[in-house]
Design an enzyme around this catalytic site. Sequence first.
Site, mmCIF file in Angstrom:
data_model
loop_
_atom_site.group_PDB
_atom_site.id
_atom_site.type_symbol
_atom_site.label_atom_id
_atom_site.label_comp_id
_atom_site.label_asym_id
_atom_site.label_seq_id
_atom_site.Cartn_x
_atom_site.Cartn_y
_atom_site.Cartn_z
ATOM 1 N N SER A 3 40.268 43.638 36.366
ATOM 2 C CA SER A 3 39.482 42.852 35.419
ATOM 3 C C SER A 3 39.273 43.587 34.108
ATOM 4 O O SER A 3 39.464 44.804 34.020
ATOM 5 C CB SER A 3 38.121 42.505 36.034
ATOM 6 O OG SER A 3 37.404 43.698 36.342
ATOM 7 N N GLY A 50 41.930 47.821 37.157
ATOM 8 C CA GLY A 50 43.138 47.182 37.643
ATOM 9 C C GLY A 50 42.989 45.691 37.878
ATOM 10 O O GLY A 50 43.963 44.946 37.863
ATOM 11 N N ASP A 91 32.719 48.563 49.568
ATOM 12 C CA ASP A 91 33.185 49.523 48.563
ATOM 13 C C ASP A 91 31.999 50.211 47.892
ATOM 14 O O ASP A 91 31.886 50.245 46.664
ATOM 15 C CB ASP A 91 34.052 48.824 47.516
ATOM 16 C CG ASP A 91 34.877 49.812 46.681
ATOM 17 O OD1 ASP A 91 35.000 50.976 47.089
ATOM 18 O OD2 ASP A 91 35.394 49.408 45.623
ATOM 19 N N VAL A 126 36.153 43.620 31.000
ATOM 20 C CA VAL A 126 34.768 43.218 30.809
ATOM 21 C C VAL A 126 34.421 43.267 29.325
ATOM 22 O O VAL A 126 34.645 44.272 28.661
ATOM 23 C CB VAL A 126 33.812 44.129 31.602
ATOM 24 C CG1 VAL A 126 32.378 43.619 31.488
ATOM 25 C CG2 VAL A 126 34.230 44.186 33.066
ATOM 26 N N GLY A 182 34.477 47.537 29.760
ATOM 27 C CA GLY A 182 34.950 47.929 31.080
ATOM 28 C C GLY A 182 36.344 47.396 31.314
ATOM 29 O O GLY A 182 36.674 46.293 30.883
ATOM 30 N N LYS A 235 32.927 39.431 32.886
ATOM 31 C CA LYS A 235 33.992 40.042 33.673
ATOM 32 C C LYS A 235 35.096 39.023 33.917
ATOM 33 O O LYS A 235 34.899 38.030 34.621
ATOM 34 C CB LYS A 235 33.416 40.545 35.010
ATOM 35 C CG LYS A 235 34.402 41.282 35.891
ATOM 36 C CD LYS A 235 33.673 41.817 37.128
ATOM 37 C CE LYS A 235 34.591 42.607 38.041
ATOM 38 N NZ LYS A 235 33.865 43.127 39.229
#
Length: 355
Positions: A76, A74, A188, A78, A71, A91
């Site tokens: 992080s 912007g 979010d 992963v 993953g 993460k």
Amino acid sequence: MGIQRYKLFLCGCGVNASAARDLDGDDDLDCCSGADAFGEKACGGEAGAPRRLSLAQVEAMTGRFTSAVVGEGGFSTVYLARLSGALAAVKVHRSSERLHRVFRQELDTLLRVRHPHIVRLLAFCDQQEEGVLVLEFAANGNLHERLHGGVKSSGTLPWARRVCVALHVARALAHLHDACEPQVVHGDVKASNVLLDASMRAKLCDFGSARAGFSAAVRPRPAGRTTMLGSPGYVDPHYIRSGVVTKKSDVYSFGVLLLELLTGMEAFCAGEGRLLTAVLAPRLKGGDARGMVDDRLGTAYDAAEADAVAALAAACVGENPSLRPSMADVVRTLEQSAHGSISAVEGRSNGQGKL
């Protein structure tokens, strides 16, 4: 292992099967073995409580950050790793004062919150400015990938499973809004922040925008700050106008998620500048889901349940926040109006059959 990149799950806790298989041959770093890299202190404290790790321990888990990248966004990156014999998502937040505040917000929330449908924090490292969260593994990626396709998408999500995913997310939000002390607004809610585990149970993730305490009831946007909570297509118009975030802001975003599950359409199409709520607004007023249900489902859905989901979504995305239902009301409505699908899926999940 060298850096390998697989399909991205924006929350950073999900990974595809190929990445998981590639890790199987790697050394398993068991944090509760006496002679491992983590030592005795990592195993102390309350059973099941998240462990505080050193940066050296995180580096050992990730091969000095060379393990599979599963993953990236912007804020992080992963990495796939193992913790106590189980796959985990590591993460690593970017280094900056503002992004460190995002990390602290997410860490503080996950340290306080435990729920079956909220991603579990296994361990963390706060020694460096970047900040590291070790989160539970979600074998089936995120809801956005499953609904809207992508690399190796696993087919159309069945109607009954969609209803259960909606219920799981609703239960998670109701817990944040009503059972937590202080109460929490997620800030979010979107399809890419809903993970699906090996049993296809939904897990709400990414708490970097969360607000707790008084701010979870009413909080205006700080003067001079232009950064807004939420993602395109999911943001409450009342919040855009007023700068005030409330629990009803989460309700609005959840309503958009319901519309995605119902129609199979994305919340926001950047190429067309299209908002799903604007496209469906005329149809939602009628309370009839015919013509709105995802074509990929064909006739494999319950028409009465679809009508109920459409009506509930319309109430959630209503313009007046005070008239929107609470998440507790949403949970009750889904449990009552979609009892057949929920019972079918949850019965199979409990070993009575396979979906």
